[in-house]
Design a protein around this motif. Structure first.
Motif, PDB file in Angstrom:
ATOM      1  N   SER A  42       6.413  -2.702   1.979  1.00 28.16           N
ATOM      2  CA  SER A  42       6.977  -1.380   2.285  1.00 28.16           C
ATOM      3  C   SER A  42       8.392  -1.451   2.844  1.00 28.16           C
ATOM      4  O   SER A  42       8.741  -2.377   3.574  1.00 28.16           O
ATOM      5  CB  SER A  42       6.103  -0.667   3.317  1.00 28.16           C
ATOM      6  OG  SER A  42       4.825  -0.451   2.804  1.00 28.16           O
ATOM      7  N   TYR A  73      12.598   0.932  -1.259  1.00 29.50           N
ATOM      8  CA  TYR A  73      11.396   0.958  -2.098  1.00 29.50           C
ATOM      9  C   TYR A  73      10.165   0.437  -1.372  1.00 29.50           C
ATOM     10  O   TYR A  73      10.267  -0.372  -0.454  1.00 29.50           O
ATOM     11  CB  TYR A  73      11.603   0.096  -3.353  1.00 29.50           C
ATOM     12  CG  TYR A  73      12.644   0.623  -4.293  1.00 29.50           C
ATOM     13  CD1 TYR A  73      12.331   1.624  -5.202  1.00 29.50           C
ATOM     14  CD2 TYR A  73      13.944   0.136  -4.257  1.00 29.50           C
ATOM     15  CE1 TYR A  73      13.289   2.122  -6.062  1.00 29.50           C
ATOM     16  CE2 TYR A  73      14.913   0.629  -5.117  1.00 29.50           C
ATOM     17  CZ  TYR A  73      14.575   1.622  -6.022  1.00 29.50           C
ATOM     18  OH  TYR A  73      15.529   2.120  -6.860  1.00 29.50           O
ATOM     19  N   ASP A  74       9.019   0.898  -1.838  1.00 26.85           N
ATOM     20  CA  ASP A  74       7.722   0.292  -1.556  1.00 26.85           C
ATOM     21  C   ASP A  74       7.289  -0.338  -2.869  1.00 26.85           C
ATOM     22  O   ASP A  74       7.148   0.367  -3.876  1.00 26.85           O
ATOM     23  CB  ASP A  74       6.691   1.337  -1.132  1.00 26.85           C
ATOM     24  CG  ASP A  74       7.020   1.995   0.196  1.00 26.85           C
ATOM     25  OD1 ASP A  74       7.796   1.410   0.975  1.00 26.85           O
ATOM     26  OD2 ASP A  74       6.501   3.099   0.438  1.00 26.85           O
ATOM     27  N   ILE A  75       7.099  -1.643  -2.872  1.00 23.24           N
ATOM     28  CA  ILE A  75       6.706  -2.350  -4.089  1.00 23.24           C
ATOM     29  C   ILE A  75       5.233  -2.716  -3.971  1.00 23.24           C
ATOM     30  O   ILE A  75       4.787  -3.254  -2.954  1.00 23.24           O
ATOM     31  CB  ILE A  75       7.555  -3.629  -4.300  1.00 23.24           C
ATOM     32  CG1 ILE A  75       9.042  -3.289  -4.326  1.00 23.24           C
ATOM     33  CG2 ILE A  75       7.135  -4.359  -5.563  1.00 23.24           C
ATOM     34  CD1 ILE A  75       9.456  -2.372  -5.450  1.00 23.24           C
ATOM     35  N   LYS A  76       4.472  -2.421  -5.027  1.00 20.72           N
ATOM     36  CA  LYS A  76       3.035  -2.693  -5.038  1.00 20.72           C
ATOM     37  C   LYS A  76       2.689  -3.644  -6.181  1.00 20.72           C
ATOM     38  O   LYS A  76       3.396  -3.700  -7.186  1.00 20.72           O
ATOM     39  CB  LYS A  76       2.249  -1.394  -5.210  1.00 20.72           C
ATOM     40  CG  LYS A  76       2.417  -0.430  -4.059  1.00 20.72           C
ATOM     41  CD  LYS A  76       1.591   0.811  -4.262  1.00 20.72           C
ATOM     42  CE  LYS A  76       1.728   1.760  -3.095  1.00 20.72           C
ATOM     43  NZ  LYS A  76       0.875   2.939  -3.245  1.00 20.72           N
ATOM     44  N   GLU A 111       7.947  -0.055 -13.535  1.00 18.05           N
ATOM     45  CA  GLU A 111       6.853  -1.011 -13.489  1.00 18.05           C
ATOM     46  C   GLU A 111       7.112  -2.149 -14.464  1.00 18.05           C
ATOM     47  O   GLU A 111       7.915  -2.027 -15.397  1.00 18.05           O
ATOM     48  CB  GLU A 111       5.504  -0.374 -13.776  1.00 18.05           C
ATOM     49  CG  GLU A 111       5.281   0.047 -15.198  1.00 18.05           C
ATOM     50  CD  GLU A 111       3.885   0.592 -15.429  1.00 18.05           C
ATOM     51  OE1 GLU A 111       3.556   0.791 -16.603  1.00 18.05           O
ATOM     52  OE2 GLU A 111       3.121   0.829 -14.479  1.00 18.05           O
ATOM     53  N   LYS A 137       1.037  -4.441  -0.929  1.00 19.46           N
ATOM     54  CA  LYS A 137       2.144  -3.494  -0.811  1.00 19.46           C
ATOM     55  C   LYS A 137       3.182  -4.024   0.154  1.00 19.46           C
ATOM     56  O   LYS A 137       2.873  -4.379   1.291  1.00 19.46           O
ATOM     57  CB  LYS A 137       1.623  -2.144  -0.335  1.00 19.46           C
ATOM     58  CG  LYS A 137       2.692  -1.095  -0.173  1.00 19.46           C
ATOM     59  CD  LYS A 137       2.095   0.221   0.313  1.00 19.46           C
ATOM     60  CE  LYS A 137       3.146   1.279   0.524  1.00 19.46           C
ATOM     61  NZ  LYS A 137       2.575   2.522   1.037  1.00 19.46           N
ATOM     62  N   TRP A 157       4.913  -2.491  -9.390  1.00 20.49           N
ATOM     63  CA  TRP A 157       5.554  -1.201  -9.581  1.00 20.49           C
ATOM     64  C   TRP A 157       6.096  -0.611  -8.294  1.00 20.49           C
ATOM     65  O   TRP A 157       5.771  -1.051  -7.205  1.00 20.49           O
ATOM     66  CB  TRP A 157       4.595  -0.233 -10.259  1.00 20.49           C
ATOM     67  CG  TRP A 157       3.553   0.382  -9.376  1.00 20.49           C
ATOM     68  CD1 TRP A 157       3.602   1.620  -8.804  1.00 20.49           C
ATOM     69  CD2 TRP A 157       2.304  -0.179  -8.966  1.00 20.49           C
ATOM     70  NE1 TRP A 157       2.457   1.854  -8.073  1.00 20.49           N
ATOM     71  CE2 TRP A 157       1.653   0.774  -8.160  1.00 20.49           C
ATOM     72  CE3 TRP A 157       1.668  -1.390  -9.213  1.00 20.49           C
ATOM     73  CZ2 TRP A 157       0.408   0.545  -7.592  1.00 20.49           C
ATOM     74  CZ3 TRP A 157       0.432  -1.628  -8.644  1.00 20.49           C
ATOM     75  CH2 TRP A 157      -0.195  -0.667  -7.846  1.00 20.49           C
ATOM     76  N   SER A 158       6.940   0.403  -8.475  1.00 19.91           N
ATOM     77  CA  SER A 158       7.468   1.202  -7.375  1.00 19.91           C
ATOM     78  C   SER A 158       7.087   2.645  -7.649  1.00 19.91           C
ATOM     79  O   SER A 158       7.221   3.120  -8.773  1.00 19.91           O
ATOM     80  CB  SER A 158       8.992   1.074  -7.305  1.00 19.91           C
ATOM     81  OG  SER A 158       9.509   2.059  -6.441  1.00 19.91           O
ATOM     82  N   GLU A 159       6.638   3.351  -6.628  1.00 20.08           N
ATOM     83  CA  GLU A 159       6.233   4.741  -6.820  1.00 20.08           C
ATOM     84  C   GLU A 159       7.384   5.724  -6.608  1.00 20.08           C
ATOM     85  O   GLU A 159       7.322   6.842  -7.078  1.00 20.08           O
ATOM     86  CB  GLU A 159       5.073   5.083  -5.888  1.00 20.08           C
ATOM     87  CG  GLU A 159       3.797   4.383  -6.272  1.00 20.08           C
ATOM     88  CD  GLU A 159       2.647   4.725  -5.364  1.00 20.08           C
ATOM     89  OE1 GLU A 159       2.881   5.136  -4.218  1.00 20.08           O
ATOM     90  OE2 GLU A 159       1.498   4.571  -5.800  1.00 20.08           O
ATOM     91  N   LYS A 160       8.425   5.306  -5.885  1.00 19.40           N
ATOM     92  CA  LYS A 160       9.540   6.216  -5.598  1.00 19.40           C
ATOM     93  C   LYS A 160      10.141   6.737  -6.903  1.00 19.40           C
ATOM     94  O   LYS A 160      10.276   7.927  -7.123  1.00 19.40           O
ATOM     95  CB  LYS A 160      10.598   5.503  -4.767  1.00 19.40           C
ATOM     96  CG  LYS A 160      11.795   6.370  -4.439  1.00 19.40           C
ATOM     97  CD  LYS A 160      12.797   5.610  -3.606  1.00 19.40           C
ATOM     98  CE  LYS A 160      14.030   6.457  -3.357  1.00 19.40           C
ATOM     99  NZ  LYS A 160      15.043   5.720  -2.615  1.00 19.40           N
TER     100      LYS A 160
END
Length: 148
Positions: free
Chosen positions: A130, A112-115, A94, A128, A87-90
Motif C-alpha cells: 500500500s 499506488y496500492d499494488i496487489k 494489470e 497488498k 494489479w493496481s486498482e487506482k
C-alpha cells in the motif's frame, strides 16, 4: 494389533475381570483412531509476504514507472507462481507473471496500492503493498510470495 491382543490376554490371565479388559480395549482403539483421524486431516496454511528490493532511476522509461519482480509460492519460497495477477486498482493496470514467475507492470507516475494473487486463487491470499509513491522514470522492484 497382535501385540494389543496379547496385552488383553495377559490382563485377563492376571485375574482382571473380562469387562475391564474389554473397556480397556475399546478405550485404546478409540484413542488410536482419534489420533489417526486428526493427523490425516491436518491443514497447513502458509502466509504470504512481500519483499521490496528497492528503487532505481531509468531514463529509458520515458517519464513512466516500471514495477518489476517475481512471484513465488510461500510454501517453499522458490517455486515460481505462473499466471499470478499483479494489479493496481487506482487506475486499472494489470499484468500476469510468466513461466518463471517474473512480471513487469508499467504505470504513469503516482501513488499506488499494488496487489498480487494467484490467477484463480482464493481471495483470502492476496498480497497488498500500500501507498507506494512512484516518480517518473523510477523502476521499483518487488517480489511477492503467495500463501496457500
Amino acid at each position: 494389533m497382535y501385540i494389543f491382543l496379547h496385552f488383553i490376554n495377559a490382563m485377563t490371565s492376571l485375574h482382571y475381570s473380562k469387562n475391564f479388559a474389554k473397556v480397556l480395549a475399546c478405550s485404546s482403539i478409540l484413542i488410536v483412531t482419534s489420533c489417526n483421524l486428526y493427523d490425516n486431516n491436518q491443514t497447513v496454511i502458509y502466509n504470504g509476504r512481500i519483499e521490496v528490493l528497492g528503487k532505481s532511476y531509468d531514463e529509458s522509461l520515458q517519464d513512466s514507472v516500471l514495477i518489476v519482480g517475481s512471484v513465488y509460492s510461500a510454501v517453499d519460497n522458490i517455486t515460481p507462481e505462473i499466471n499470478a495477477r499483479i494489479w493496481s486498482e487506482k487506475i486499472v493496470f494489470e499484468t500476469f507473471s510468466n513461466a518463471n514467475g517474473e512480471y513487469e507492470l508499467k504505470l504513469p507516475p503516482g501513488s499506488y496500492d499494488i496487489k498480487c494473487k494467484k490467477r484463480f486463487g482464493n481471495s483470502d491470499f492476496i498480497e497488498k503493498l500500500s501507498g507506494i509513491e512512484l516518480l517518473a522514470n523510477e523502476k521499483f522492484e518487488v517480489n511477492f510470495f503467495l500463501g496457500v
